[in-house]
Enzyme design. Structure first.
Site, PDB file in Angstrom:
ATOM      1  N   VAL A   1     -19.039  -4.348   2.325  1.00  0.00           N
ATOM      2  CA  VAL A   1     -20.068  -3.453   1.779  1.00  0.00           C
ATOM      3  C   VAL A   1     -19.988  -3.369   0.260  1.00  0.00           C
ATOM      4  O   VAL A   1     -20.666  -2.551  -0.365  1.00  0.00           O
ATOM      5  CB  VAL A   1     -19.992  -2.040   2.397  1.00  0.00           C
ATOM      6  CG1 VAL A   1     -20.353  -2.084   3.868  1.00  0.00           C
ATOM      7  CG2 VAL A   1     -18.623  -1.418   2.199  1.00  0.00           C
TER       8      VAL A   1
ATOM      9  N   LYS B   1     -17.773  -2.422  -2.186  1.00  0.00           N
ATOM     10  CA  LYS B   1     -17.396  -1.137  -2.785  1.00  0.00           C
ATOM     11  C   LYS B   1     -18.435  -0.046  -2.548  1.00  0.00           C
ATOM     12  O   LYS B   1     -18.687   0.795  -3.406  1.00  0.00           O
ATOM     13  CB  LYS B   1     -17.129  -1.310  -4.279  1.00  0.00           C
ATOM     14  CG  LYS B   1     -15.931  -2.202  -4.580  1.00  0.00           C
ATOM     15  CD  LYS B   1     -15.606  -2.252  -6.064  1.00  0.00           C
ATOM     16  CE  LYS B   1     -14.357  -3.095  -6.310  1.00  0.00           C
ATOM     17  NZ  LYS B   1     -14.001  -3.182  -7.744  1.00  0.00           N
ATOM     18  N   GLY B   2     -19.050  -0.079  -1.384  1.00  0.00           N
ATOM     19  CA  GLY B   2     -19.993   0.971  -1.005  1.00  0.00           C
ATOM     20  C   GLY B   2     -21.433   0.726  -1.411  1.00  0.00           C
ATOM     21  O   GLY B   2     -22.316   1.536  -1.109  1.00  0.00           O
TER      22      GLY B   2
ATOM     23  N   TYR C   1       0.824  -1.212   0.000  1.00  0.00           N
ATOM     24  CA  TYR C   1       0.000   0.000   0.000  1.00  0.00           C
ATOM     25  C   TYR C   1       0.860   1.265   0.000  1.00  0.00           C
ATOM     26  O   TYR C   1       1.649   1.500   0.923  1.00  0.00           O
ATOM     27  CB  TYR C   1      -0.940   0.025   1.208  1.00  0.00           C
ATOM     28  CG  TYR C   1      -1.864  -1.163   1.333  1.00  0.00           C
ATOM     29  CD1 TYR C   1      -2.180  -1.970   0.229  1.00  0.00           C
ATOM     30  CD2 TYR C   1      -2.439  -1.499   2.557  1.00  0.00           C
ATOM     31  CE1 TYR C   1      -3.036  -3.048   0.349  1.00  0.00           C
ATOM     32  CE2 TYR C   1      -3.298  -2.582   2.691  1.00  0.00           C
ATOM     33  CZ  TYR C   1      -3.580  -3.356   1.584  1.00  0.00           C
ATOM     34  OH  TYR C   1      -4.425  -4.440   1.713  1.00  0.00           O
TER      35      TYR C   1
END
Length: 304
Positions: free
Chosen positions: A200, A202-203, A51
């Site tokens: 979730v 990706k929202g 990351y």
């Protein structure tokens, strides 16, 4: 916040883990989110050397050093940046793992890593050599425990049979129920915990879910099918007492081998929403039945 034992380890992790990938590179903003997580009772923080070219580990380490003994830090290895920094390649070799962990320790400002995870894995890897690397790091006290982050059943089965992993991180949500096919039962039998990510989707299972649906759909759901599902959930289950996010996270936690749900947060508000969701009442048998009946039992199409 309630904590669960991670596999057969001595690690007890909060039901909500903070997925640190979405923190960004602003240390001040990231620290605010991490501090909010600590306030909510989150003790499990998941990062990776991949990351932001290691910057994420640096930010997480700096923000948590004052509470190091009170938290569980998980990071990952295996995706190796190319020399030009423009991409990465897979390297699960013993030599690379034992070198990469030294860099993670420096960035995290810690003498040990609670949970070191292989960041993927292929059936073509020299799996015995990879396991040997993790076992040596464990015996040396550099890592406390290790696991893998994988959605490949064939790879997971190899590590289950040959290693002492305590956890498997895998994508799981109402729209991606593939782990239910064979992997969940296997891991429960072996007392290996599941840490879920992407709960979730990706929202999609958020307050702005309709705006988050990709035009191309998600998994084997078309845009129209997801829209219809959200409408049915709103009609049948969502109320002043239940949000879409609650339904999504509690669906993950309703499965016995799931020790924690790792969710990202790019704001303090989002973090607190996730914390509220995992602290809500567990799903009733009726709610669970409705969720299962409205969604599809997906199956793995490859790497079986």
């Amino acid at each position: 916040m309630e904590k669960n034992r991670l596999g057969t380890s001595n690690l007890f992790v909060s039901k909500l883990g903070l997925g640190c990938m979405s923190l960004g590179t602003d240390p001040t903003k990231a620290r605010g989110i991490i501090e909010a997580a600590l306030e909510e009772g989150v003790n499990y923080f998941d990062t990776a050397d991949l990351y932001d070219h290691g910057v994420n580990e640096t930010i997480v380490g700096e923000a948590l050093k004052h509470v190091r003994s009170q938290v569980v830090i998980a990071t990952k290895v295996g995706n190796r940046w190319n020399e030009d920094g423009q991409g990465w390649h897979w390297d699960a070799s013993k030599a690379y793992i034992k070198e990469a962990v030294k860099q993670s320790l420096k960035r995290l400002q810690t003498e040990y890593i609670d949970l070191y995870q292989l960041h993927g894995g292929m059936i073509e890897d020299n799996i015995e050599e990879t396991i040997e690397a993790f076992e040596e790091l464990k015996s040396e006290g550099i890592i406390r425990y290790y696991g893998i982050s994988s959605i490949r059943p064939n790879v997971i089965r190899e590590y289950v049979s040959k290693s002492s992993i305590v956890s498997v991180m895998m994508q799981y949500s109402l729209l991606d129920r593939r782990p239910e096919e064979t992997i969940m039962d296997l891991l429960e039998q072996k007392r290996i915990s599941i840490v879920t990510r992407g709960p979730v989707a990706k929202g999609i299972f958020s307050s702005n879910g309709l705006k988050k649906i990709p035009e191309s759909g998600y998994m084997n759901y078309s845009y129209a099918k997801i829209k219809s599902l959200l409408e049915q959930l709103q009609e049948q289950l969502v109320s002043d007492k239940r949000s879409l996010t609650e339904l999504a996270l509690q669906f993950n936690l309703a499965h016995k081998p799931v020790a924690a749900v790792v969710a990202g947060a790019s704001s303090i508000e989002q973090l607190r929403t996730n914390a509220k969701a995992v602290n809500a009442k567990p799903l009733t048998a009726e709610e669970l039945h409705i969720l299962r009946s409205l969604t599809v039992q997906n199956q793995y199409e490859s790497h079986r």
